[in-house]
Design a protein around this motif. Structure first.
Motif: not given
Length: 300
Positions: A190-201, A203-209
């Motif tokens: 849950x931490x890796x797939x949901x919190x890390x991968x989904x959250x990180x993706x 952040x990089x694709x939507x949040x930053x821009x």
């Protein structure tokens, strides 16, 4: 009285969320006493059956109150509660609680009903955490994106699994090590797939821009400059801590696990740290999302 007081002070999603959080705490305690009765965790002092019954009733009452409060909020906006997934999950939770609590209070012989009661209780936990995560994010940012929602729900499930790990460590039994290993694997997922991968993706694709510029131009730029910076650091270390915990549990010997109280205490502290970090990320995410929504409304 508590539900009425919250409703009086917060006539919006915040009141509904506060009631749901109290329900989550009551559910955890009810599950703990129930597991004690079944011998899954070590018994402490006190009458576990009376405590389980008492807090089960409290839990059911708060679930009913939360559902009614959510229905009231929906009706104020002229909306049907069944139009949202959150509302449908709330109805499912209410039905599960009714099926679990009412027969246990009415039936004199609970032997036949015991397994169903246990199954419903364990089913309630993940559904309630998913619903609470879903509802909080929908309350903060209406129309939330799927990745943000997955990020939120994964955090809720991760916190539930970490509570499971903590209980197994605090009240060890013969089969606790095998169960806590399974729980740690779920926590890593849950931490890796949901919190890390989904959250990180996201952040990089939507949040930053998209979201970040709006927050910085809005009335609460500190939501990114301080809160997001803190969340990024927690984001980096949380999966490492959970993975280290899981690896440690996977290589532990059963005798050492049961006999070494200091070792279990250390693992419990690490689990509490991971749980705190998950909940902190949840809170920071809500603050950041709310700042983004306010900034978006200010640009209209």
């Amino acid at each position: 009285m508590i539900i009425g007081g919250v409703a009086f002070v917060y006539e919006n999603w915040i009141g509904h969320a506060l009631i749901a959080i109290i329900s989550l705490l009551l559910m955890v305690y009810a599950l703990t006493t129930g597991a004690t009765l079944r011998g899954r965790i070590k018994r402490g002092s006190g009458n576990a059956f009376k405590l389980h019954k008492k807090y089960g009733i409290y839990f059911g009452t708060f679930i009913l109150g939360s559902f009614i409060y959510g229905l009231w909020i929906r009706l104020q906006h002229g909306e049907s509660i069944l139009l949202s997934v959150h509302g449908k999950l709330g109805l499912v939770i209410l039905l599960l609680v009714v099926l679990q609590v009412i027969p246990s209070l009415i039936l004199k012989s609970r032997a036949r009903y015991r397994e169903l009661h246990k199954t419903l209780g364990y089913a309630l936990a993940p559904v309630l955490f998913i619903d609470a995560s879903w509802g909080l994010y929908n309350g903060v940012i209406s129309g939330t994106k799927n990745l943000v929602l997955l990020h939120s729900v994964s955090g809720g499930l991760a916190s539930l699994v970490l509570v499971w790990i903590i209980l197994e460590l605090l009240y060890p039994k013969d089969r606790s090590l095998s169960r806590v290993r399974v729980a740690s694997y779920l926590a890593v997922f849950f931490v890796t797939a949901g919190c890390w991968i989904a959250g990180g993706y996201n952040y990089l694709t939507s949040y930053s821009s998209q979201v970040k510029p709006i927050i910085l131009e809005g009335p609460y730029p500190w939501a990114h400059e301080i809160i997001m910076e803190m969340k990024e650091h927690v984001f980096v270390f949380l999966p490492i801590i959970v993975l280290a915990l899981s690896i440690t549990l996977s290589i532990l010997d059963k005798n050492n696990f049961l006999d070494d109280a200091k070792l279990r205490r250390a693992l419990t502290m690490i689990s509490f740290l991971a749980l705190f970090m998950v909940l902190l990320m949840f809170l920071m995410g809500a603050i950041i999302s709310n700042a983004g929504q306010i900034g978006t409304e200010g640009l209209r």
